[in-house]
Design a protein around this motif. Structure first.
Motif, PDB file in Angstrom:
ATOM      1  N   ASP A 262      42.040  49.237  36.383  1.00  0.00           N
ATOM      2  CA  ASP A 262      40.758  48.183  35.706  1.00  0.00           C
ATOM      3  C   ASP A 262      41.471  47.260  34.777  1.00  0.00           C
ATOM      4  O   ASP A 262      40.750  46.404  34.761  1.00  0.00           O
ATOM      5  N   ALA A 263      41.814  48.570  34.373  1.00  0.00           N
ATOM      6  CA  ALA A 263      41.977  48.321  32.906  1.00  0.00           C
ATOM      7  C   ALA A 263      42.615  46.809  32.306  1.00  0.00           C
ATOM      8  O   ALA A 263      42.876  45.982  31.070  1.00  0.00           O
ATOM      9  N   ASN A 268      37.745  43.337  31.791  1.00  0.00           N
ATOM     10  CA  ASN A 268      37.200  44.752  31.637  1.00  0.00           C
ATOM     11  C   ASN A 268      37.287  44.785  30.401  1.00  0.00           C
ATOM     12  O   ASN A 268      37.518  46.473  29.792  1.00  0.00           O
ATOM     13  N   SER A 269      37.829  44.547  29.843  1.00  0.00           N
ATOM     14  CA  SER A 269      38.421  44.131  27.706  1.00  0.00           C
ATOM     15  C   SER A 269      36.770  44.077  26.998  1.00  0.00           C
ATOM     16  O   SER A 269      36.380  43.288  26.896  1.00  0.00           O
ATOM     17  N   SER A 270      37.291  44.792  26.039  1.00  0.00           N
ATOM     18  CA  SER A 270      35.912  44.873  25.009  1.00  0.00           C
ATOM     19  C   SER A 270      36.282  43.365  23.907  1.00  0.00           C
ATOM     20  O   SER A 270      36.955  43.281  23.401  1.00  0.00           O
ATOM     21  N   ASP A 293      49.015  52.440  26.011  1.00  0.00           N
ATOM     22  CA  ASP A 293      48.453  52.727  24.880  1.00  0.00           C
ATOM     23  C   ASP A 293      48.665  53.021  24.444  1.00  0.00           C
ATOM     24  O   ASP A 293      50.722  53.711  24.117  1.00  0.00           O
TER      25      ASP A 293
END
Length: 731
Positions: A262-263, A268-270, A293
């Motif tokens: 989902d990322a 879904n990103s902030s 990451d």
């Protein structure tokens, strides 16, 4: 022909539109997890067509790797290409066309800029591509793969038992994307959430796997609506998973891509839609990256003095510790040492427990162990009490100066006698030598005679040497005044011979029955070292029908070299060997392995020529051979193989003017050709190859390799030729 092409394109478009589509994401490292060329189930014949699109404003370099199924691929087959800006490259039958193999696995595409990669994997029946069925697959970027502790799901599992009565059969598989091992757990879960079966698979680096549902996970499946949960449970590798559902009657197939994280979705990103494209390491930091990451850490030597706060310190203080934390303190502070005593030992005397103390060397304190080798020189020895010519001696109780013992001969000594016996005879009945002589600037022993006898004569009646000479100058010197022979022995050379006259020899050896010269080195050096600055280094000639060979080189084991040549080697006759081979450094491990290839052999003096051509739009291609081809070859034979498609090829016109013409039944066909010819140049005609030949009478009944025929070593040609010759050392 044009109408058929239009129908094919429409058929492909209809197939692509009907199949579930993989999402096409651009990337610099992407994977097509299931491709191949070969036979499948239900008489299917599978092919792969791949498209690569370069959306960039400059050309892009790509490398395509074939990851063969069911094995790690640390060094996979690869193919390099350059795609201009905005162009799309199409690779038909990609596995066979790019890599020349038939098999199944995965394709990895890497590029220096982002590219989009799609593929169609299809089954084509014998009647042609218009009846083919298949599936579309979009390449997934390596960053979409899941790692240790991460899960994904694959839907659409349908397969019942028995398999032949099932409407569909279902395959699932994986590909590892980092070159590291990974263990994957697979669970089959029905529509109500119940676990039907569990399996575990360990993948090697860049390994592709694919299984049928009943062959690995569920033995007798009754699955109408099942999903697969894929979970990486161990290892540092990362995995892309997939599923395919195939209709049993038509072999038509659909791809079920795995659930991506989902990322990866922008929603879904902030940060209100922000996009961090890179995390770079600044001053004092290490790490960062442009995807996935990323981790930052303090770099080695990253904390400089500019990063330390001086708050709380005073001028001249240093940073120290009180055992719990860091603090500023005066230099040299923080110590409470107290020397309570200085004790003397090991040849010293003095010392004390208070005040200023003194240490000195005790009488007799300097023992042999305390002196370094050569530490006592002549300047350290007193001559008090000595007179000229005296030496230090031990008199039974102490060391004192005394006269040297001198024998009855006073040196230098010179004497003359006239006798039929020896002028000087020395006999030693013990284990020592007879005469020892040493000089610094003149021969140690000088001998002169006036008749034909030897000036110096040595005789040893036991097994030792008759004469052993060693020295820093000349060991043995022999001089002659004419153009004849002399010898000179030095410490670095056992015998050194010089000859200065024209036509003379530095050394001449003539044997009467056995070896004329025998050389043996028991140490680590060479047996014989030959150097020539203007002519042949070693010239060997034999004569007579009984001579076996001009040069006979042997080693005690077949694994050791009998001869080593650096540079060109010319032989005017034929060379006979059991097998002719070439040896090079192994291209995959050149420091530790060899790669051996045997030469191609024939019962004729045969030449091979080959190449690859592509026929023109009308199906014709002309192959040009070297200008000297016809002068060298006769009895020409041809072989043609078409590549990449089903077509027919013939030799339309045989070689004429060193050219021949190939024709195919359709245009633009790649053809691999091979031509062989039999040599008919003057040398070949004068020296025809004799394939069968009776053995000479002196070796008839023997074998080149008797052990391979169950015969003893005495049945070999070499043994019979050498029989009666003394092969042992002359010592």
């Amino acid at each position: 022909m044009r109408q058929k092409w239009i129908t094919l394109v429409l058929g492909v478009l209809a197939l692509v539109a009907a199949a579930p589509l993989w999402a096409s994401f651009a990337g610099t490292d992407v994977f097509l997890p299931s491709v191949g060329r070969g036979s499948g189930k239900k008489s299917s014949q599978w092919y792969t067509t791949m498209w690569v699109y370069n959306p960039n404003s400059s050309s892009t370099n790509i490398t395509v790797y074939f990851l063969q199924r069911d094995q790690p691929n640390p060094h996979p087959l690869s193919y390099n290409d350059t795609i201009p800006a905005g162009d799309t490259r199409k690779y038909e039958n990609a596995v066979y066309t790019l890599f020349g193999v038939e098999g199944f696995g995965a394709l990895r595409v890497t590029a220096n800029q982002r590219v989009v990669v799609n593929a169609r994997i299809f089954s084509q029946p014998p009647e042609g591509e218009e009846s083919s069925v298949g599936q579309f697959m979009g390449a997934a970027p390596a960053s979409f793969a899941i790692g240790n502790g991460e899960k994904t799901h694959i839907l659409g599992v349908y397969q019942t038992s028995p398999e032949d009565d099932s409407m569909y059969r279902y395959n699932y598989g994986f590909v590892e994307t980092t070159g590291q091992a990974a263990t994957v757990m697979v669970r089959a879960i029905d529509e109500n959430g119940s676990v039907l079966a569990t399996d575990s698979v360990t993948l090697g680096g860049f390994e592709a796997r694919q299984y049928n549902l009943k062959d690995r996970l569920i033995g007798s499946p009754d699955a109408h609506n099942v999903r697969l949960e894929v979970w990486v449970t161990a290892g540092s590798g990362r995995v892309i998973a997939f599923g395919t559902g195939l209709a049993n009657q038509s072999n038509d197939s659909s791809v079920f891509e795995m659930q991506f994280a989902d990322a990866l979705l922008a929603e879904n990103s902030s940060g209100g839609g922000g996009d961090i494209t890179a995390v770079n390491a600044g001053a004092g930091l290490a790490g960062g990256g442009t995807s996935g990451d990323v981790t930052l850490s303090i770099a080695d030597a990253g904390v400089t003095k500019a990063k330390l706060a001086a708050s709380g310190g005073a001028s001249g203080q240093v940073l120290g510790t009180d055992g719990n934390g860091l603090l500023w303190q005066d230099a040299g502070s923080g110590g409470d040492g107290d020397i309570t005593a200085v004790n003397a030992s090991g040849g010293l005397t003095g010392g004390g427990a208070s005040g200023d103390v003194t240490l000195s060397i005790a009488d007799g304190g300097v023992t042999t162990a305390k002196l370094a080798n050569a530490a006592v020189t002549t300047s350290k020895i007193s001559g008090s009490g000595a007179s000229s010519g005296q030496v230090l001696k031990y008199n039974g109780s102490s060391v004192a100066w005394a006269s040297d013992n001198v024998g009855s001969l006073t040196l230098p000594y010179s004497g003359t006698t006239s006798s039929s016996d020896f002028a000087l005879a020395v006999t030693n009945n013990g284990s020592g030598g007879g005469i020892s002589s040493q000089t610094t600037a003149y021969p140690a022993i000088w001998g002169t005679v006036s008749d034909s006898f030897a000036a110096i004569y040595g005789l040893n009646t036991s097994s030792g040497c008759a004469a052993l000479v060693a020295g820093n100058a000349i060991g043995v010197s022999g001089a002659c005044t004419g153009e004849t022979y002399g010898f000179l022995g030095t410490p670095s050379r056992g015998v050194e011979a010089h000859a200065s006259g024209s036509g003379s020899y530095a050394g001449y050896f003539m044997g009467g029955g056995n070896d004329a010269v025998y050389v043996e080195n028991f140490l680590s050096g060479r047996g014989m070292h030959v150097v020539s600055s203007t002519d042949t280094g070693l010239w060997i000639q034999t004569s007579g029908s009984s001579a076996y060979a001009a040069l006979d080189a042997r080693r005690s084991s077949d694994s050791l070299l009998a001869g080593f040549f650096k540079g060109k080697v010319v032989a005017t006759g034929t060379i006979s060997v059991p097998v002719s081979q070439s040896t090079i450094d192994h291209p995959q491990d050149p420091a530790n392995k060899y790669l051996h290839h045997a030469s191609v052999e024939s019962s004729e003096l045969k030449n091979f020529y080959d190449g690859v051509v592509v026929t023109d739009d009308d199906g014709y291609a002309t192959v040009s051979l070297p200008d000297w081809f016809a002068a060298l070859n006769e009895d020409v034979r041809y072989q043609l193989t078409v590549i990449g498609r089903f077509a027919q090829a013939i030799v339309e016109q045989e070689i004429k003017g060193n050219r021949f013409v190939i024709r195919t039944n359709m245009g633009r066909v790649k053809v691999s050709w091979q031509v062989t010819g039999i040599r008919h140049d003057p040398w070949a005609q004068a020296h025809p190859l004799i394939t069968e030949e009776p053995k000479p009478s002196q070796v008839r009944g023997t074998y080149l390799h008797p052990d391979l025929y169950g015969q003893p070593a005495e049945a070999s040609e070499i043994w019979k030729l050498d029989h009666g010759r003394d092969q042992e050392s002359p010592n």
